[in-house]
Design an enzyme around this catalytic site. Structure first.
Site, PDB file in Angstrom:
ATOM      1  CE  LYS A   1      52.062  -6.329 -74.271  1.00 46.16           C
ATOM      2  NZ  LYS A   1      51.870  -6.382 -72.900  1.00 46.16           N
TER       3      LYS A   1
ATOM      4  CE1 TYR B   1      53.806  -3.998 -76.617  1.00 46.49           C
ATOM      5  CE2 TYR B   1      52.320  -3.497 -78.593  1.00 46.49           C
ATOM      6  CZ  TYR B   1      52.516  -3.557 -77.148  1.00 46.49           C
ATOM      7  OH  TYR B   1      51.598  -3.289 -76.244  1.00 46.49           O
TER       8      TYR B   1
ATOM      9  CB  THR C   1      50.678   4.368 -69.637  1.00 49.41           C
ATOM     10  OG1 THR C   1      51.271   3.435 -70.659  1.00 49.41           O
ATOM     11  CG2 THR C   1      49.370   4.106 -69.409  1.00 49.41           C
TER      12      THR C   1
END
Length: 325
Positions: free
Chosen positions: A210, A206, A243
């Site tokens: 990014k 991850y 989220t």
């Protein structure tokens, strides 16, 4: 021993980084989006615009008169998002088009369908993403974080550049806004192992994705400016936002995740504020565009971000993986 460290260290680095971000958010005021100008006549594409930050970006752009296309995988979720926005803003012009960033064929089909409509394109928001998903491969064989967060958006942006350039010739410059993360600071670019085949860690993958997206955004902006094209590119860190992206957090944290999120995380609307500022603000027009933005301000990033050789090497490697010439 090396294998164990390669799995454990990324976890420690990411959670320590997350703790630091949470502390900063706790003791700092969230950026409030100033009143933005009307966007009548402009067309925007927002990936992952059915929920969370993406939904708030779509909702706000539509309220300002922009024609917004939600690009996502789930049509039912897309139609439900459109219904909610239309109930709030009866004049909103929002639609849904299927896009699966884990499939290069889907990305190409989305662009082909869009271009067939002969619409202009003023704003592209590369927002969709996955985080800490189990090890797996996209339909084209890429590691999932790399494929969805980075390569899918690379291809999408590349194929839409002509539309962005054409639209930027008439009025304000077109803009590409890529949603990165503070997690990029824990990432590294291993050009000989972009697909994380040697030692897989979802946490590391991850962070790598990014960082790759940030390097892409920076190099793209430099190339566009160097060639005099009427398009800017910038990256945004929305902060830690409440989220569904965090559904794969470390299992011991899950029972208290909701409480932590309510107390320390930003709301989706707060997370969307800097994304919207980067996409819409007249203050970022022309030479003021580009850069890396967090909580409404241009921020410094990690040293690798400024390495032009690394940027170019990743750019060229990505083009080879995607079959772009």
């Amino acid at each position: 021993m090396v294998s164990v460290l390669s799995c454990v260290l990324p976890v420690i680095k990411l959670y320590l980084l997350g703790l630091r971000v949470l502390l900063v958010q706790l003791f700092s005021k969230a950026f409030r989006l100033p009143v933005m100008p009307r966007q009548d006549g402009k067309v925007a594409i927002v990936t992952g615009g059915v929920r969370g930050i993406g939904y708030e970006v779509v909702r706000h752009m539509a309220s300002l008169g922009a024609h917004v296309i939600i690009a996502g995988r789930d049509e039912q979720e897309g139609l439900a998002a459109i219904k909610r926005i239309s109930e709030e803003h009866s004049e909103a012009k929002v639609e849904f088009e299927e896009l699966d960033l884990a499939s290069l064929q889907s990305v190409r089909q989305f662009v082909q369908t869009f271009k067939a409509r002969d619409l202009q394109l003023n704003i592209l928001v590369n927002n969709a993403g996955v985080m800490l998903v189990p090890e797996g491969r996209t339909k084209d064989g890429f590691e999932q974080h790399l494929g969805v967060n980075y390569l899918g958006h690379f291809l999408l942006t590349w194929l839409l550049l002509d539309a962005l350039k054409d639209s930027g010739k008439h009025g304000p410059l077109s803009r590409v806004v890529s949603v990165s993360s503070s997690a990029h600071a824990a990432g590294e670019i291993r050009l000989d192992d972009l697909n994380s085949c040697r030692h897989y860690s979802a946490h590391a993958a991850y962070c790598h994705s990014k960082l790759a997206l940030l390097l892409f955004s920076t190099h793209l902006h430099r190339e566009l400016q160097h060639r005099g094209f009427p398009v800017t590119s910038c990256a945004v860190d929305p902060g830690m936002v409440d989220t569904a992206l965090y559904c794969h957090l470390w299992s011991p944290l899950r029972p208290i995740q909701g409480a932590i999120a309510r107390l320390l995380f930003r709301t989706p609307a707060q997370g969307a504020a800097t994304v919207l500022y980067a996409a819409l603000s007249p203050d970022l027009e022309g030479d003021c565009g580009g850069g890396y933005w967090a909580n409404g301000r241009r921020e410094m990033t990690t040293p690798p971000t400024f390495d032009p050789h690394l940027q170019l090497s990743l750019w060229d490697a990505s083009r080879r993986l995607l079959g772009l010439h």
